[in-house]
Write an enzyme that holds these catalytic residues in place. Structure first.
Site, PDB file in Angstrom:
ATOM      1  N   THR A  91      -2.635   5.405   5.345  1.00 43.88           N
ATOM      2  CA  THR A  91      -4.050   5.332   4.971  1.00 43.88           C
ATOM      3  C   THR A  91      -4.281   4.239   3.941  1.00 43.88           C
ATOM      4  O   THR A  91      -5.251   3.494   4.022  1.00 43.88           O
ATOM      5  CB  THR A  91      -4.558   6.693   4.460  1.00 43.88           C
ATOM      6  OG1 THR A  91      -4.361   7.668   5.485  1.00 43.88           O
ATOM      7  CG2 THR A  91      -6.032   6.639   4.088  1.00 43.88           C
ATOM      8  N   HIS A 144      -6.438  -0.923   2.604  1.00 45.79           N
ATOM      9  CA  HIS A 144      -6.120  -2.213   1.988  1.00 45.79           C
ATOM     10  C   HIS A 144      -6.463  -3.368   2.937  1.00 45.79           C
ATOM     11  O   HIS A 144      -7.109  -4.338   2.538  1.00 45.79           O
ATOM     12  CB  HIS A 144      -4.627  -2.244   1.620  1.00 45.79           C
ATOM     13  CG  HIS A 144      -4.148  -3.554   1.114  1.00 45.79           C
ATOM     14  ND1 HIS A 144      -4.163  -3.892  -0.224  1.00 45.79           N
ATOM     15  CD2 HIS A 144      -3.635  -4.640   1.772  1.00 45.79           C
ATOM     16  CE1 HIS A 144      -3.674  -5.121  -0.372  1.00 45.79           C
ATOM     17  NE2 HIS A 144      -3.352  -5.592   0.829  1.00 45.79           N
ATOM     18  N   GLU A 145      -6.037  -3.270   4.182  1.00 47.44           N
ATOM     19  CA  GLU A 145      -6.302  -4.350   5.153  1.00 47.44           C
ATOM     20  C   GLU A 145      -7.797  -4.472   5.443  1.00 47.44           C
ATOM     21  O   GLU A 145      -8.311  -5.582   5.608  1.00 47.44           O
ATOM     22  CB  GLU A 145      -5.504  -4.123   6.434  1.00 47.44           C
ATOM     23  CG  GLU A 145      -3.993  -4.121   6.253  1.00 47.44           C
ATOM     24  CD  GLU A 145      -3.434  -5.343   5.537  1.00 47.44           C
ATOM     25  OE1 GLU A 145      -3.965  -6.456   5.711  1.00 47.44           O
ATOM     26  OE2 GLU A 145      -2.446  -5.177   4.791  1.00 47.44           O
ATOM     27  N   HIS A 155      -9.325  -6.609   2.852  1.00 45.63           N
ATOM     28  CA  HIS A 155      -9.226  -8.057   3.117  1.00 45.63           C
ATOM     29  C   HIS A 155     -10.377  -8.516   4.013  1.00 45.63           C
ATOM     30  O   HIS A 155     -10.996  -9.552   3.762  1.00 45.63           O
ATOM     31  CB  HIS A 155      -7.897  -8.401   3.795  1.00 45.63           C
ATOM     32  CG  HIS A 155      -6.710  -8.341   2.901  1.00 45.63           C
ATOM     33  ND1 HIS A 155      -6.712  -8.794   1.607  1.00 45.63           N
ATOM     34  CD2 HIS A 155      -5.451  -7.888   3.131  1.00 45.63           C
ATOM     35  CE1 HIS A 155      -5.513  -8.618   1.066  1.00 45.63           C
ATOM     36  NE2 HIS A 155      -4.722  -8.060   1.974  1.00 45.63           N
ATOM     37  N   ASP A 186      -5.427 -10.171  -2.275  1.00 46.74           N
ATOM     38  CA  ASP A 186      -4.420  -9.322  -2.917  1.00 46.74           C
ATOM     39  C   ASP A 186      -4.499  -9.469  -4.431  1.00 46.74           C
ATOM     40  O   ASP A 186      -4.869 -10.532  -4.946  1.00 46.74           O
ATOM     41  CB  ASP A 186      -3.013  -9.730  -2.460  1.00 46.74           C
ATOM     42  CG  ASP A 186      -2.724  -9.304  -1.033  1.00 46.74           C
ATOM     43  OD1 ASP A 186      -3.057  -8.157  -0.685  1.00 46.74           O
ATOM     44  OD2 ASP A 186      -2.172 -10.115  -0.282  1.00 46.74           O
TER      45      ASP A 186
END
Length: 192
Positions: free
Chosen positions: A122, A127-128, A131, A137
């Protein structure tokens, strides 16, 4: 003399009519003040090629939708175009850096290599998606920063953006589409 007075009066009336008509077209009609509360930007995602990640994607999407009001992530209907293409891979997670615009397209790869090393699915999905929404990052970083990615450690389960990350996405999507810039196509690989 009567004719000249008539022509003067008629000429003055015509000039007044012309001036009034011109002013009516030159001046905008009164309109209400603009509404500064822009509607949320809807971004569709397609996870049809992300078998095994469905629950993690749904949780990551729910976290973003609960955290920011300027965007709304929704699952694309089958056969329709999606701005965020999500696929499962055997490598490290990676994604195109956004912010993605409606009608644009970015790619998210949810890599099983990170899961094999103990990272939370998860957290990876959220996180992706971060982006795709324009967040780079913040490595190295603590677990409390979603965008610290793998540097949060394998025990880190935080899949919710912190206040700074939320504010950045709110800022990127402020005023609806007006403030959005096209993505530059950079792909961020989240290997340690």
């Amino acid at each position: 003399m009567l004719h000249s007075r008539w022509f003067k009066t008629a000429g003055a009336a015509a000039a007044l009519t012309l001036a009034t008509a011109t002013a009516a077209y030159a001046s905008p009609a009164h309109s209400p003040a603009p509404d500064h509360t822009a509607a949320a930007v809807t971004l569709r995602y397609d996870d049809s090629r992300a078998a095994g990640w469905e629950a993690a994607i749904a949780a990551g999407v729910a976290n973003w939708n609960a955290s920011v009001s300027n965007i709304r992530l929704v699952e694309a209907a089958p056969g329709t175009r999606a701005e965020i293409q999500i696929i499962a891979t055997s490598g490290w997670p990676q994604a195109t850096l956004g912010p993605v615009r409606p009608g644009g397209q970015v790619r998210v790869e949810l890599g099983s290599q990170a899961v094999a090393e103990g990272h939370d699915k998860t957290r990876i999905a959220a996180h992706e998606l971060g982006h795709s929404l324009g967040l780079p990052d913040t490595k190295p970083g603590p677990c409390s920063q979603l965008m610290s990615g793998s540097t949060g450690g394998t025990t880190c389960k935080n899949a919710t953006p912190n206040a700074t990350e939320r504010a950045r996405v709110q800022s990127l999507y402020a005023n609806g589409l007006a403030s959005l810039i096209p993505t530059d196509g950079r792909v961020l690989v989240d290997a340690p």
